[in-house]
Enzyme design. Structure first.
Site, PDB file in Angstrom:
ATOM      1  N   HIS A   1      49.823  46.480 -42.066  1.00  0.00           N
ATOM      2  CA  HIS A   1      51.096  46.144 -41.414  1.00  0.00           C
ATOM      3  C   HIS A   1      52.228  46.094 -42.445  1.00  0.00           C
ATOM      4  O   HIS A   1      53.333  46.582 -42.196  1.00  0.00           O
ATOM      5  CB  HIS A   1      51.025  44.754 -40.771  1.00  0.00           C
TER       6      HIS A   1
ATOM      7  N   GLY B   1      51.408  52.945 -37.541  1.00  0.00           N
ATOM      8  CA  GLY B   1      50.379  53.373 -38.474  1.00  0.00           C
ATOM      9  C   GLY B   1      49.556  54.528 -37.920  1.00  0.00           C
ATOM     10  O   GLY B   1      49.259  54.575 -36.732  1.00  0.00           O
TER      11      GLY B   1
ATOM     12  N   ARG C   1      41.144  43.100 -36.465  1.00  0.00           N
ATOM     13  CA  ARG C   1      39.822  42.858 -35.889  1.00  0.00           C
ATOM     14  C   ARG C   1      38.736  42.688 -36.958  1.00  0.00           C
ATOM     15  O   ARG C   1      37.659  42.173 -36.643  1.00  0.00           O
ATOM     16  CB  ARG C   1      39.431  44.000 -34.948  1.00  0.00           C
TER      17      ARG C   1
HETATM   18  P1  AMP Z   1      48.402  46.043 -34.483  1.00  0.00           P
HETATM   19  O1  AMP Z   1      48.894  44.705 -34.942  1.00  0.00           O
HETATM   20  O2  AMP Z   1      46.946  46.252 -34.698  1.00  0.00           O
HETATM   21  O3  AMP Z   1      48.855  46.375 -33.087  1.00  0.00           O
HETATM   22  O4  AMP Z   1      49.099  47.109 -35.411  1.00  0.00           O
HETATM   23  C1  AMP Z   1      50.481  47.161 -35.550  1.00  0.00           C
HETATM   24  C2  AMP Z   1      50.853  48.406 -36.314  1.00  0.00           C
HETATM   25  O5  AMP Z   1      50.231  48.391 -37.597  1.00  0.00           O
HETATM   26  C3  AMP Z   1      50.392  49.674 -35.603  1.00  0.00           C
HETATM   27  O6  AMP Z   1      51.401  50.673 -35.743  1.00  0.00           O
HETATM   28  C4  AMP Z   1      49.158  50.042 -36.384  1.00  0.00           C
HETATM   29  O7  AMP Z   1      48.863  51.422 -36.360  1.00  0.00           O
HETATM   30  C5  AMP Z   1      49.542  49.601 -37.784  1.00  0.00           C
HETATM   31  N1  AMP Z   1      48.358  49.403 -38.604  1.00  0.00           N
HETATM   32  C6  AMP Z   1      47.276  48.629 -38.293  1.00  0.00           C
HETATM   33  N2  AMP Z   1      46.350  48.732 -39.266  1.00  0.00           N
HETATM   34  C7  AMP Z   1      46.854  49.593 -40.190  1.00  0.00           C
HETATM   35  C8  AMP Z   1      46.356  50.122 -41.428  1.00  0.00           C
HETATM   36  N3  AMP Z   1      45.159  49.791 -41.909  1.00  0.00           N
HETATM   37  N4  AMP Z   1      47.143  50.968 -42.121  1.00  0.00           N
HETATM   38  C9  AMP Z   1      48.371  51.329 -41.646  1.00  0.00           C
HETATM   39  N5  AMP Z   1      48.883  50.862 -40.493  1.00  0.00           N
HETATM   40  C10 AMP Z   1      48.139  50.016 -39.767  1.00  0.00           C
END
Ligand code: AMP
Length: 282
Positions: A39, A149, A189
């Site tokens: 993030h 991401g 997760r």
């Molecule tokens: P989430 O909180 O899982 O909904 O993710 C929020 C944003 O962070 C989304 O655009 C994801 O694709 C991005 N994201 C989550 N994990 C990663 C990672 N390991 N590397 C890059 N971006 C990420």
């Protein structure tokens, strides 16, 4: 300096009004919190690109399939705010469910085609939930730029399509996946994995890389895919939702990297569903 935490749309609009009036670029980084370096890489990209940066934290009930999955999703707002303080973001937007979906809310944004495969099938309704909340976040923040991401590559393509189709004047930036030292893609997760499951989890990216290399060398996809699936099952993965090669642009299924391609996987390990994707060198 810690950024103000804004919990309702009126406060968000009040904060962004002077920025909009001044014609400043506004970057939004939508998240569900439990922030990690993946993030934060998006936040860094937003800071580099935009004059103002808003990070949103909203565990969106509409993109979860089961109440248990929603309930067990990690929530760490205090430490999230502390992490963001180091980046000097301009606002952290943390609406609750009632703010986002008030009584009588009746609209769903649905992107067809790109959502007919992979997580669109295995998580019914998931991308409708994502597209709806992201469309709202784009409208609420009036951002000029958004940062997503590649970790969630299908989601990135769905969001791009949605913004284009709805003529939302925003540039959607895709940022590379950030990984742990052992190769596991960072994910909120991962916090749900037991110590033992955490040691097994890197087998997923490892097998994906072996498969990607095999395909890049011209080996038969189906045969290499069978070996990878068997190896994952032997390592302790209890179900492979998919392990497929698809075209970057329209996510159509490929058996050889005749176009820019990626491998996509979703697999269950000790009750946690891990997803990942990597590029296949043509
Ligand atoms: P989430 O909180 O899982 O909904 O993710 C929020 C944003 O962070 C989304 O655009 C994801 O694709 C991005 N994201 C989550 N994990 C990663 C990672 N390991 N590397 C890059 N971006 C990420």
């Amino acid at each position: 300096m810690s950024a103000p935490i804004l919990r309702n749309l009126a406060d968000l609009r009040a904060a962004t009004r002077p920025w909009r009036r001044a014609g400043e670029t506004i970057g939004v980084v939508p998240t569900m919190g439990a922030l990690h370096d993946g993030h934060l890489s998006l936040v860094a990209a937003a800071k580099k690109t935009c004059e103002r940066v808003i990070v949103t934290i909203f565990v969106n009930p509409r993109q979860f399939g089961s109440p248990e999955d929603l309930a067990s999703y990690p929530r760490t707002e205090t430490s999230d705010a502390a992490k963001l303080a180091r980046f000097g973001v301009d606002a952290i937007y943390v609406p609750d469910g009632a703010e986002m979906y008030p009584e009588g809310f009746s609209t769903t944004v649905s992107v067809v085609g790109l959502t007919d495969v992979m997580d669109g099938i295995h998580r019914p309704g998931h991308f409708e939930g994502v597209a709806t909340v992201v469309a709202k976040l784009f409208a609420q923040t009036s951002a000029t730029d958004a940062f997503f991401g590649e970790k969630d590559f299908q989601q990135l393509q769905v969001v791009r399509r949605m913004a284009r189709d709805l003529d939302i004047p925003i540039t959607v930036h895709g940022c590379p996946t950030i990984r742990e030292i052992d190769g596991l893609a960072m994910s909120s997760r991962n916090l749900l994995l037991s110590d033992r499951a955490r040691t097994i989890a890197p087998v997923l990216p490892e097998q994906m890389q072996i498969l990607a290399d095999a395909v890049a060398e011209g080996r038969d996809f189906a045969a290499a895919q069978t070996v990878a699936i068997r190896t994952l099952e032997q390592a302790g993965f209890t179900g492979i939702d998919y392990l497929e090669m698809r075209a970057n642009g329209d996510l159509s299924l490929l058996t050889a990297p005749t176009r820019p391609a990626r491998l996509f996987a979703a697999a269950w390990l000790a009750g946690v569903r891990l997803i990942d994707n990597i590029a296949v060198e043509g």
